[in-house]
Design a protein around this motif. Sequence first.
Motif, PDB file in Angstrom:
ATOM      1  N   TYR A 128     -31.009 -13.902   0.444  1.00 21.28           N
ATOM      2  CA  TYR A 128     -30.396 -12.641   0.028  1.00 21.28           C
ATOM      3  C   TYR A 128     -31.475 -11.578   0.005  1.00 21.28           C
ATOM      4  O   TYR A 128     -32.559 -11.809  -0.507  1.00 21.28           O
ATOM      5  CB  TYR A 128     -29.799 -12.767  -1.386  1.00 21.28           C
ATOM      6  CG  TYR A 128     -28.536 -13.570  -1.449  1.00 21.28           C
ATOM      7  CD1 TYR A 128     -27.299 -12.972  -1.220  1.00 21.28           C
ATOM      8  CD2 TYR A 128     -28.569 -14.931  -1.748  1.00 21.28           C
ATOM      9  CE1 TYR A 128     -26.124 -13.698  -1.288  1.00 21.28           C
ATOM     10  CE2 TYR A 128     -27.399 -15.667  -1.814  1.00 21.28           C
ATOM     11  CZ  TYR A 128     -26.182 -15.041  -1.584  1.00 21.28           C
ATOM     12  OH  TYR A 128     -25.026 -15.766  -1.649  1.00 21.28           O
ATOM     13  N   LYS A 129     -31.185 -10.399   0.544  1.00 23.75           N
ATOM     14  CA  LYS A 129     -32.136  -9.283   0.503  1.00 23.75           C
ATOM     15  C   LYS A 129     -31.454  -8.113  -0.182  1.00 23.75           C
ATOM     16  O   LYS A 129     -30.332  -7.734   0.196  1.00 23.75           O
ATOM     17  CB  LYS A 129     -32.567  -8.874   1.912  1.00 23.75           C
ATOM     18  CG  LYS A 129     -33.444  -9.900   2.606  1.00 23.75           C
ATOM     19  CD  LYS A 129     -33.934  -9.367   3.936  1.00 23.75           C
ATOM     20  CE  LYS A 129     -34.848 -10.384   4.608  1.00 23.75           C
ATOM     21  NZ  LYS A 129     -35.411  -9.870   5.846  1.00 23.75           N
ATOM     22  N   PHE A 130     -32.110  -7.571  -1.182  1.00 27.52           N
ATOM     23  CA  PHE A 130     -31.578  -6.408  -1.875  1.00 27.52           C
ATOM     24  C   PHE A 130     -32.735  -5.676  -2.535  1.00 27.52           C
ATOM     25  O   PHE A 130     -33.755  -6.272  -2.864  1.00 27.52           O
ATOM     26  CB  PHE A 130     -30.514  -6.794  -2.906  1.00 27.52           C
ATOM     27  CG  PHE A 130     -30.959  -7.844  -3.886  1.00 27.52           C
ATOM     28  CD1 PHE A 130     -31.525  -7.494  -5.104  1.00 27.52           C
ATOM     29  CD2 PHE A 130     -30.802  -9.193  -3.591  1.00 27.52           C
ATOM     30  CE1 PHE A 130     -31.931  -8.452  -6.002  1.00 27.52           C
ATOM     31  CE2 PHE A 130     -31.210 -10.166  -4.492  1.00 27.52           C
ATOM     32  CZ  PHE A 130     -31.774  -9.791  -5.708  1.00 27.52           C
ATOM     33  N   PRO A 131     -32.614  -4.362  -2.704  1.00 28.09           N
ATOM     34  CA  PRO A 131     -33.697  -3.614  -3.336  1.00 28.09           C
ATOM     35  C   PRO A 131     -33.764  -3.907  -4.834  1.00 28.09           C
ATOM     36  O   PRO A 131     -32.735  -3.977  -5.499  1.00 28.09           O
ATOM     37  CB  PRO A 131     -33.315  -2.152  -3.085  1.00 28.09           C
ATOM     38  CG  PRO A 131     -31.838  -2.177  -2.889  1.00 28.09           C
ATOM     39  CD  PRO A 131     -31.506  -3.511  -2.298  1.00 28.09           C
ATOM     40  N   ILE A 132     -34.973  -4.108  -5.332  1.00 32.63           N
ATOM     41  CA  ILE A 132     -35.179  -4.338  -6.759  1.00 32.63           C
ATOM     42  C   ILE A 132     -35.437  -2.993  -7.422  1.00 32.63           C
ATOM     43  O   ILE A 132     -36.431  -2.328  -7.114  1.00 32.63           O
ATOM     44  CB  ILE A 132     -36.379  -5.277  -7.010  1.00 32.63           C
ATOM     45  CG1 ILE A 132     -36.158  -6.618  -6.327  1.00 32.63           C
ATOM     46  CG2 ILE A 132     -36.620  -5.444  -8.499  1.00 32.63           C
ATOM     47  CD1 ILE A 132     -35.088  -7.468  -6.912  1.00 32.63           C
ATOM     48  N   VAL A 133     -34.538  -2.573  -8.281  1.00 33.49           N
ATOM     49  CA  VAL A 133     -34.721  -1.308  -8.993  1.00 33.49           C
ATOM     50  C   VAL A 133     -34.899  -1.541 -10.488  1.00 33.49           C
ATOM     51  O   VAL A 133     -35.180  -0.620 -11.229  1.00 33.49           O
ATOM     52  CB  VAL A 133     -33.529  -0.341  -8.757  1.00 33.49           C
ATOM     53  CG1 VAL A 133     -33.460   0.063  -7.297  1.00 33.49           C
ATOM     54  CG2 VAL A 133     -32.222  -0.978  -9.211  1.00 33.49           C
ATOM     55  N   GLN A 134     -34.718  -2.788 -10.914  1.00 36.07           N
ATOM     56  CA  GLN A 134     -34.889  -3.108 -12.325  1.00 36.07           C
ATOM     57  C   GLN A 134     -36.003  -4.144 -12.485  1.00 36.07           C
ATOM     58  O   GLN A 134     -36.549  -4.629 -11.510  1.00 36.07           O
ATOM     59  CB  GLN A 134     -33.579  -3.616 -12.926  1.00 36.07           C
ATOM     60  CG  GLN A 134     -33.116  -4.951 -12.384  1.00 36.07           C
ATOM     61  CD  GLN A 134     -32.266  -4.849 -11.156  1.00 36.07           C
ATOM     62  OE1 GLN A 134     -32.654  -4.236 -10.180  1.00 36.07           O
ATOM     63  NE2 GLN A 134     -31.116  -5.466 -11.165  1.00 36.07           N
ATOM     64  N   HIS A 135     -36.314  -4.452 -13.715  1.00 30.85           N
ATOM     65  CA  HIS A 135     -37.309  -5.475 -14.004  1.00 30.85           C
ATOM     66  C   HIS A 135     -36.874  -6.184 -15.284  1.00 30.85           C
ATOM     67  O   HIS A 135     -35.836  -5.874 -15.854  1.00 30.85           O
ATOM     68  CB  HIS A 135     -38.711  -4.853 -14.169  1.00 30.85           C
ATOM     69  CG  HIS A 135     -38.805  -3.926 -15.336  1.00 30.85           C
ATOM     70  ND1 HIS A 135     -38.471  -2.600 -15.236  1.00 30.85           N
ATOM     71  CD2 HIS A 135     -39.164  -4.137 -16.628  1.00 30.85           C
ATOM     72  CE1 HIS A 135     -38.636  -2.025 -16.413  1.00 30.85           C
ATOM     73  NE2 HIS A 135     -39.044  -2.934 -17.275  1.00 30.85           N
ATOM     74  N   GLY A 136     -37.646  -7.136 -15.709  1.00 24.85           N
ATOM     75  CA  GLY A 136     -37.393  -7.770 -16.994  1.00 24.85           C
ATOM     76  C   GLY A 136     -36.896  -9.194 -16.901  1.00 24.85           C
ATOM     77  O   GLY A 136     -36.844  -9.803 -15.834  1.00 24.85           O
ATOM     78  N   THR A 137     -36.532  -9.702 -18.079  1.00 27.66           N
ATOM     79  CA  THR A 137     -36.071 -11.079 -18.208  1.00 27.66           C
ATOM     80  C   THR A 137     -34.560 -11.132 -18.059  1.00 27.66           C
ATOM     81  O   THR A 137     -33.831 -10.443 -18.775  1.00 27.66           O
ATOM     82  CB  THR A 137     -36.480 -11.649 -19.580  1.00 27.66           C
ATOM     83  OG1 THR A 137     -37.902 -11.558 -19.706  1.00 27.66           O
ATOM     84  CG2 THR A 137     -36.037 -13.090 -19.739  1.00 27.66           C
ATOM     85  N   HIS A 138     -34.120 -11.952 -17.132  1.00 24.06           N
ATOM     86  CA  HIS A 138     -32.699 -12.181 -16.896  1.00 24.06           C
ATOM     87  C   HIS A 138     -32.519 -13.682 -16.694  1.00 24.06           C
ATOM     88  O   HIS A 138     -33.478 -14.444 -16.772  1.00 24.06           O
ATOM     89  CB  HIS A 138     -32.230 -11.415 -15.654  1.00 24.06           C
ATOM     90  CG  HIS A 138     -32.510  -9.941 -15.733  1.00 24.06           C
ATOM     91  ND1 HIS A 138     -31.679  -9.062 -16.376  1.00 24.06           N
ATOM     92  CD2 HIS A 138     -33.550  -9.205 -15.270  1.00 24.06           C
ATOM     93  CE1 HIS A 138     -32.181  -7.840 -16.303  1.00 24.06           C
ATOM     94  NE2 HIS A 138     -33.323  -7.899 -15.636  1.00 24.06           N
ATOM     95  N   TRP A 139     -31.323 -14.097 -16.430  1.00 24.09           N
ATOM     96  CA  TRP A 139     -31.089 -15.502 -16.105  1.00 24.09           C
ATOM     97  C   TRP A 139     -29.919 -15.583 -15.139  1.00 24.09           C
ATOM     98  O   TRP A 139     -29.192 -14.623 -14.938  1.00 24.09           O
ATOM     99  CB  TRP A 139     -30.867 -16.337 -17.362  1.00 24.09           C
ATOM    100  CG  TRP A 139     -29.584 -16.084 -18.089  1.00 24.09           C
ATOM    101  CD1 TRP A 139     -29.248 -14.972 -18.808  1.00 24.09           C
ATOM    102  CD2 TRP A 139     -28.453 -16.951 -18.157  1.00 24.09           C
ATOM    103  NE1 TRP A 139     -27.982 -15.102 -19.312  1.00 24.09           N
ATOM    104  CE2 TRP A 139     -27.470 -16.314 -18.936  1.00 24.09           C
ATOM    105  CE3 TRP A 139     -28.176 -18.212 -17.639  1.00 24.09           C
ATOM    106  CZ2 TRP A 139     -26.241 -16.886 -19.200  1.00 24.09           C
ATOM    107  CZ3 TRP A 139     -26.946 -18.796 -17.914  1.00 24.09           C
ATOM    108  CH2 TRP A 139     -25.993 -18.127 -18.692  1.00 24.09           C
ATOM    109  N   TYR A 140     -29.780 -16.715 -14.491  1.00 26.83           N
ATOM    110  CA  TYR A 140     -28.706 -16.912 -13.525  1.00 26.83           C
ATOM    111  C   TYR A 140     -27.939 -18.176 -13.888  1.00 26.83           C
ATOM    112  O   TYR A 140     -28.441 -19.052 -14.595  1.00 26.83           O
ATOM    113  CB  TYR A 140     -29.260 -17.024 -12.100  1.00 26.83           C
ATOM    114  CG  TYR A 140     -30.064 -18.289 -11.888  1.00 26.83           C
ATOM    115  CD1 TYR A 140     -29.453 -19.467 -11.473  1.00 26.83           C
ATOM    116  CD2 TYR A 140     -31.434 -18.308 -12.131  1.00 26.83           C
ATOM    117  CE1 TYR A 140     -30.185 -20.627 -11.307  1.00 26.83           C
ATOM    118  CE2 TYR A 140     -32.174 -19.464 -11.961  1.00 26.83           C
ATOM    119  CZ  TYR A 140     -31.539 -20.619 -11.553  1.00 26.83           C
ATOM    120  OH  TYR A 140     -32.263 -21.769 -11.400  1.00 26.83           O
TER     121      TYR A 140
END
Length: 197
Positions: free
Chosen positions: A11-23
Motif C-alpha cells: 500500500y502506498k499513501f502519503p503520511i501526513v500524521q504521526h504518533g502511536t496507533h494500532w491496527y
Amino acid sequence: MPIKPHSTYLYKFPIVQHGTHWYHSHSGLQEQIGMYGAFIMNKRKEWDIPTLPVVLSDWIDMNPKEVNRSLHNQTDWFGIRKNTTQSYWEAVRSGHVKTKFTNEWKRMTAMDVSDVAYDKFLINGKNQNEQPQFKAGDKVRLRIANGGASSYFWLTYSGGKITVVATDGNDVQPVQVDRLLIAVSETYDVVVTIPKK
C-alpha cells in the motif's frame, strides 16, 4: 480486499500524521485470534530516549465463533463465569424487575458493556513482559495501545508518576498522573523513569 495467505500487497499513501496507533483485522474473527498490533509513525525528529511499544489486549481460549454464537443467543454463560448474572429474585428485591424484563425483551443481559469473560489479559501478546535492558534512572517512552475487544485498563506505575505526552496519535502538553484509564482503541504515549531498587 483481503490479502491472500503467503502473499504480500504494498500500500502506498502519503503520511501526513504521526504518533502511536494500532491496527487490527476486519476479516471475519481474525482480530479475536490475535491479528492486531502497534502501528507507530515517527516524526522526523523524535525524543532522544528509548521507546517501547505496548499493546494491551484481552484473550479468551474459546473459539471466537463459539463466543460470537453465545453472545447472539444471549446465554448467561459469560455472566455465570464472571459472577455477574442477576436473578429474578434480585431484580424484585432491588426494585428493578421492570428493567430486567425490558432488557431481556431487548436481548440485553445484565452484563452488556464487557460481555465476555476473558481468560487472560496480555501485554504484547504475552501474559508478562520483562525489559531487563533498562537501568535505574533511564527514561523510557511507552507507546501504549488498547487492542482489547471490550476491556478497559487502569495503568499505574509502581516507580512513581506517569507523564502523559501524547494521546491517540497527538502530542499533548505533558501532564503527570498517578494512574491512567485507557479505553478500547485508545492510545497513550507516556514517559516513565526506571526507579532504583
